[in-house]
Motif scaffolding. Structure first.
Motif, PDB file in Angstrom:
ATOM      1  N   ALA A   1       0.462  -1.232   0.214  1.00  0.00           N
ATOM      2  CA  ALA A   1       0.139  -0.364  -0.320  1.00  0.00           C
ATOM      3  C   ALA A   1       1.213   1.113  -0.102  1.00  0.00           C
ATOM      4  CB  ALA A   1      -1.301  -0.453   1.194  1.00  0.00           C
ATOM      5  N   ASP A   2       1.660   1.167   0.886  1.00  0.00           N
ATOM      6  CA  ASP A   2       2.987   2.086   0.743  1.00  0.00           C
ATOM      7  C   ASP A   2       3.557   2.637  -0.827  1.00  0.00           C
ATOM      8  OD1 ASP A   2       2.219   3.164   3.669  1.00  0.00           O
ATOM      9  OD2 ASP A   2       3.530   1.775   4.403  1.00  0.00           O
ATOM     10  N   ILE A   3       4.187   1.606  -0.985  1.00  0.00           N
ATOM     11  CA  ILE A   3       4.801   1.757  -2.706  1.00  0.00           C
ATOM     12  C   ILE A   3       3.604   1.834  -3.531  1.00  0.00           C
ATOM     13  CG2 ILE A   3       5.355   0.198  -4.168  1.00  0.00           C
ATOM     14  CD1 ILE A   3       6.743  -1.591  -1.634  1.00  0.00           C
ATOM     15  N   ALA A   4       2.160   1.402  -3.654  1.00  0.00           N
ATOM     16  CA  ALA A   4       1.099   1.929  -4.554  1.00  0.00           C
ATOM     17  C   ALA A   4       1.354   3.821  -4.304  1.00  0.00           C
ATOM     18  CB  ALA A   4      -0.135   1.325  -3.866  1.00  0.00           C
ATOM     19  N   GLU A   5       0.979   4.643  -3.024  1.00  0.00           N
ATOM     20  CA  GLU A   5       0.747   4.888  -2.672  1.00  0.00           C
ATOM     21  C   GLU A   5       2.180   6.257  -3.051  1.00  0.00           C
ATOM     22  OE1 GLU A   5      -0.244   8.341   0.713  1.00  0.00           O
ATOM     23  OE2 GLU A   5      -0.761   6.435   1.195  1.00  0.00           O
ATOM     24  N   ASP A   6       3.125   6.254  -3.117  1.00  0.00           N
ATOM     25  CA  ASP A   6       4.311   7.198  -3.162  1.00  0.00           C
ATOM     26  C   ASP A   6       4.794   6.907  -5.253  1.00  0.00           C
ATOM     27  OD1 ASP A   6       7.437   7.273  -2.298  1.00  0.00           O
ATOM     28  OD2 ASP A   6       8.084   6.365  -3.003  1.00  0.00           O
ATOM     29  N   LEU A   7       4.504   5.354  -5.780  1.00  0.00           N
ATOM     30  CA  LEU A   7       4.921   5.812  -7.008  1.00  0.00           C
ATOM     31  C   LEU A   7       3.470   6.017  -7.731  1.00  0.00           C
ATOM     32  CD1 LEU A   7       6.754   2.655  -7.611  1.00  0.00           C
ATOM     33  CD2 LEU A   7       7.929   4.780  -7.227  1.00  0.00           C
ATOM     34  N   GLY A   8       2.334   6.082  -7.394  1.00  0.00           N
ATOM     35  CA  GLY A   8       0.628   6.941  -7.613  1.00  0.00           C
ATOM     36  C   GLY A   8       0.359   5.415  -8.408  1.00  0.00           C
ATOM     37  N   ILE A   9       0.793   4.545  -7.472  1.00  0.00           N
ATOM     38  CA  ILE A   9       0.105   3.578  -8.636  1.00  0.00           C
ATOM     39  C   ILE A   9      -0.535   1.983  -7.771  1.00  0.00           C
ATOM     40  CG2 ILE A   9       1.546   3.054 -10.334  1.00  0.00           C
ATOM     41  CD1 ILE A   9       2.604   0.988  -8.891  1.00  0.00           C
ATOM     42  N   SER A  10      -1.644   1.320  -8.182  1.00  0.00           N
ATOM     43  CA  SER A  10      -2.344   0.610  -7.749  1.00  0.00           C
ATOM     44  C   SER A  10      -1.506  -1.089  -6.883  1.00  0.00           C
ATOM     45  CB  SER A  10      -4.057   0.390  -8.214  1.00  0.00           C
ATOM     46  OG  SER A  10      -3.123  -0.925  -9.372  1.00  0.00           O
ATOM     47  N   VAL A  11      -2.867  -0.757  -5.493  1.00  0.00           N
ATOM     48  CA  VAL A  11      -2.147  -1.709  -5.031  1.00  0.00           C
ATOM     49  C   VAL A  11      -1.784  -3.038  -6.073  1.00  0.00           C
ATOM     50  CG1 VAL A  11      -1.870  -3.498  -2.627  1.00  0.00           C
ATOM     51  CG2 VAL A  11      -2.549  -0.795  -2.542  1.00  0.00           C
ATOM     52  N   LYS A  12      -2.810  -3.059  -6.818  1.00  0.00           N
ATOM     53  CA  LYS A  12      -2.539  -4.422  -7.582  1.00  0.00           C
ATOM     54  C   LYS A  12      -1.498  -4.651  -8.329  1.00  0.00           C
ATOM     55  CE  LYS A  12      -4.125  -8.982  -9.084  1.00  0.00           C
ATOM     56  NZ  LYS A  12      -3.998  -9.682  -8.729  1.00  0.00           N
ATOM     57  N   THR A  13      -1.648  -3.163  -8.989  1.00  0.00           N
ATOM     58  CA  THR A  13      -0.331  -2.999 -10.299  1.00  0.00           C
ATOM     59  C   THR A  13       1.412  -3.463  -9.365  1.00  0.00           C
ATOM     60  OG1 THR A  13      -1.660  -1.442 -11.205  1.00  0.00           O
ATOM     61  CG2 THR A  13       0.782  -1.366 -11.584  1.00  0.00           C
ATOM     62  N   VAL A  14       0.989  -2.588  -7.964  1.00  0.00           N
ATOM     63  CA  VAL A  14       2.607  -2.782  -6.890  1.00  0.00           C
ATOM     64  C   VAL A  14       2.325  -4.921  -6.990  1.00  0.00           C
ATOM     65  CG1 VAL A  14       4.095  -3.155  -4.804  1.00  0.00           C
ATOM     66  CG2 VAL A  14       2.582  -1.216  -5.956  1.00  0.00           C
ATOM     67  N   GLU A  15       1.668  -5.835  -6.674  1.00  0.00           N
ATOM     68  CA  GLU A  15       1.587  -6.901  -7.198  1.00  0.00           C
ATOM     69  C   GLU A  15       1.995  -7.793  -8.130  1.00  0.00           C
ATOM     70  OE1 GLU A  15      -2.632  -8.327  -5.590  1.00  0.00           O
ATOM     71  OE2 GLU A  15      -2.218  -7.414  -3.679  1.00  0.00           O
ATOM     72  N   VAL A  16       1.495  -6.962  -8.600  1.00  0.00           N
ATOM     73  CA  VAL A  16       2.148  -7.611 -10.224  1.00  0.00           C
ATOM     74  C   VAL A  16       3.758  -6.917 -10.528  1.00  0.00           C
ATOM     75  CG1 VAL A  16       1.954  -6.947 -12.866  1.00  0.00           C
ATOM     76  CG2 VAL A  16      -0.389  -7.417 -11.125  1.00  0.00           C
ATOM     77  N   HIS A  17       3.598  -5.998 -10.670  1.00  0.00           N
ATOM     78  CA  HIS A  17       5.634  -5.944 -10.488  1.00  0.00           C
ATOM     79  C   HIS A  17       6.088  -7.011  -9.669  1.00  0.00           C
ATOM     80  CE1 HIS A  17       4.947  -2.982 -13.780  1.00  0.00           C
ATOM     81  NE2 HIS A  17       4.375  -2.359 -12.412  1.00  0.00           N
ATOM     82  N   MET A  18       6.055  -7.033  -8.810  1.00  0.00           N
ATOM     83  CA  MET A  18       6.524  -7.738  -7.193  1.00  0.00           C
ATOM     84  C   MET A  18       6.485  -9.191  -7.653  1.00  0.00           C
ATOM     85  SD  MET A  18       8.631  -6.482  -5.298  1.00  0.00           S
ATOM     86  CE  MET A  18       8.199  -7.941  -4.226  1.00  0.00           C
ATOM     87  N   SER A  19       5.350  -9.745  -8.436  1.00  0.00           N
ATOM     88  CA  SER A  19       5.400 -11.098  -8.978  1.00  0.00           C
ATOM     89  C   SER A  19       6.299 -11.191 -10.013  1.00  0.00           C
ATOM     90  CB  SER A  19       3.792 -11.566  -9.934  1.00  0.00           C
ATOM     91  OG  SER A  19       3.987 -12.465 -10.288  1.00  0.00           O
ATOM     92  N   LYS A  20       6.949 -10.202 -11.100  1.00  0.00           N
ATOM     93  CA  LYS A  20       7.593 -10.136 -12.365  1.00  0.00           C
ATOM     94  C   LYS A  20       9.087 -10.344 -11.511  1.00  0.00           C
ATOM     95  CE  LYS A  20       4.458  -8.034 -15.496  1.00  0.00           C
ATOM     96  NZ  LYS A  20       4.169  -6.826 -16.168  1.00  0.00           N
ATOM     97  N   ALA A  21       8.694  -9.468 -10.524  1.00  0.00           N
ATOM     98  CA  ALA A  21      10.729  -9.080 -10.856  1.00  0.00           C
ATOM     99  C   ALA A  21      11.072 -10.314  -9.414  1.00  0.00           C
ATOM    100  CB  ALA A  21      10.223  -8.474  -9.610  1.00  0.00           C
ATOM    101  N   LEU A  22      10.239 -11.057  -8.716  1.00  0.00           N
ATOM    102  CA  LEU A  22      10.351 -12.676  -7.867  1.00  0.00           C
ATOM    103  C   LEU A  22      10.722 -13.425  -9.042  1.00  0.00           C
ATOM    104  CD1 LEU A  22       8.559 -12.391  -5.274  1.00  0.00           C
ATOM    105  CD2 LEU A  22      10.681 -11.641  -5.163  1.00  0.00           C
ATOM    106  N   LYS A  23       9.970 -13.727  -9.584  1.00  0.00           N
ATOM    107  CA  LYS A  23       9.508 -14.305 -10.773  1.00  0.00           C
ATOM    108  C   LYS A  23      11.533 -14.693 -11.835  1.00  0.00           C
ATOM    109  CE  LYS A  23       6.755 -16.679 -14.851  1.00  0.00           C
ATOM    110  NZ  LYS A  23       5.994 -16.548 -15.721  1.00  0.00           N
ATOM    111  N   ARG A  24      11.140 -13.284 -12.117  1.00  0.00           N
ATOM    112  CA  ARG A  24      12.509 -13.117 -13.169  1.00  0.00           C
ATOM    113  C   ARG A  24      14.420 -12.921 -12.278  1.00  0.00           C
ATOM    114  NH1 ARG A  24      13.328  -8.455 -17.097  1.00  0.00           N
ATOM    115  NH2 ARG A  24      15.538  -8.637 -18.134  1.00  0.00           N
ATOM    116  N   LEU A  25      13.749 -13.090 -10.946  1.00  0.00           N
ATOM    117  CA  LEU A  25      14.939 -12.822  -9.767  1.00  0.00           C
ATOM    118  C   LEU A  25      15.318 -14.293  -9.871  1.00  0.00           C
ATOM    119  CD1 LEU A  25      14.901 -10.284  -7.578  1.00  0.00           C
ATOM    120  CD2 LEU A  25      16.561 -10.494  -9.336  1.00  0.00           C
ATOM    121  N   ARG A  26      14.336 -15.334  -9.907  1.00  0.00           N
ATOM    122  CA  ARG A  26      14.735 -17.031  -9.485  1.00  0.00           C
ATOM    123  C   ARG A  26      15.112 -17.131 -10.636  1.00  0.00           C
ATOM    124  NH1 ARG A  26       9.283 -16.357  -6.910  1.00  0.00           N
ATOM    125  NH2 ARG A  26       8.287 -16.399  -8.783  1.00  0.00           N
TER     126      ARG A  26
END
Length: 190
Positions: free
Chosen positions: A149-174
């Motif tokens: 929620a803090d990230i979404a507010e800080d970047l001006g995006i939705s919480v769902k978008t944050v979750e999608v980006h985190m999922s992509k990042a973790l998948k790529r890092l794995r």
């Protein structure tokens, strides 16, 4: 009465009243520390939690919207942040245990031969290769300890978008780090 008090406290903080902020810090630091320490189980970690709450309070003061008194607000923030710390530590502990089992079982020769600086370098490179927005979201989550929620507010995006980006990042890092991901979690690099 509580609404008027909360409104006054909110206005003083929003206006950048440093003396009021210092007064808050002096009044609530010890009680918040005593509240967080039993939750996180470590006095130093509790200090980090409380300091982080005050840092965020000052940084976010202009966007602050309180529905309660400052006291209630601060205790709720410390409680939430303490639980976040516990959740992250639980995940790290589980990965450490799994990685120790793998290393002890000899499943991966390469894991035992890599040095900490090499591992850090690999992680840094992998994170730098993430798409820009994924990288920002990942760094705010893992390195700054911010909630979705803090990230979404800080970047001006939705919480769902944050979750999608985190999922992509973790998948790529794995994918990029492979077996080294376990060591990264073990050492707390990610």
């Amino acid at each position: 009465m509580r609404d008027r008090l909360a409104g006054t406290q909110e206005r003083r903080l929003r206006s950048g009243d440093v003396s009021y902020f210092e007064e808050l810090f002096r009044s609530f630091y010890r009680p918040l520390l005593s509240y967080s320490a039993p939750i996180v189980g470590d006095w130093e970690v509790a200090e980090d939690v409380v300091q982080g709450v005050f840092e965020r309070l000052w940084k976010e003061r202009k966007r602050l919207e309180m529905k309660t008194t400052m006291r209630s607000y601060l205790f709720q923030c410390v409680y939430s942040r303490s639980l976040d710390v516990l959740r992250k530590e639980k995940v790290r502990r589980e990965y450490r245990e799994r990685s120790l089992v793998k290393v002890n079982a000899g499943e991966s020769e390469t894991l035992g031969n890599i040095t900490y600086p090499e591992l850090e370098s690999r992680v840094r490179s992998a994170v730098e290769r993430l798409p820009a927005q994924c990288r920002r979201v990942f760094e705010k989550s893992r390195y700054a300890g911010m909630s979705n929620a803090d990230i979404a507010e800080d970047l001006g995006i939705s919480v769902k978008t944050v979750e999608v980006h985190m999922s992509k990042a973790l998948k790529r890092l794995r994918s990029d780090l492979g077996d080294f991901l376990i060591l990264c979690l073990f050492y707390g690099i990610i």
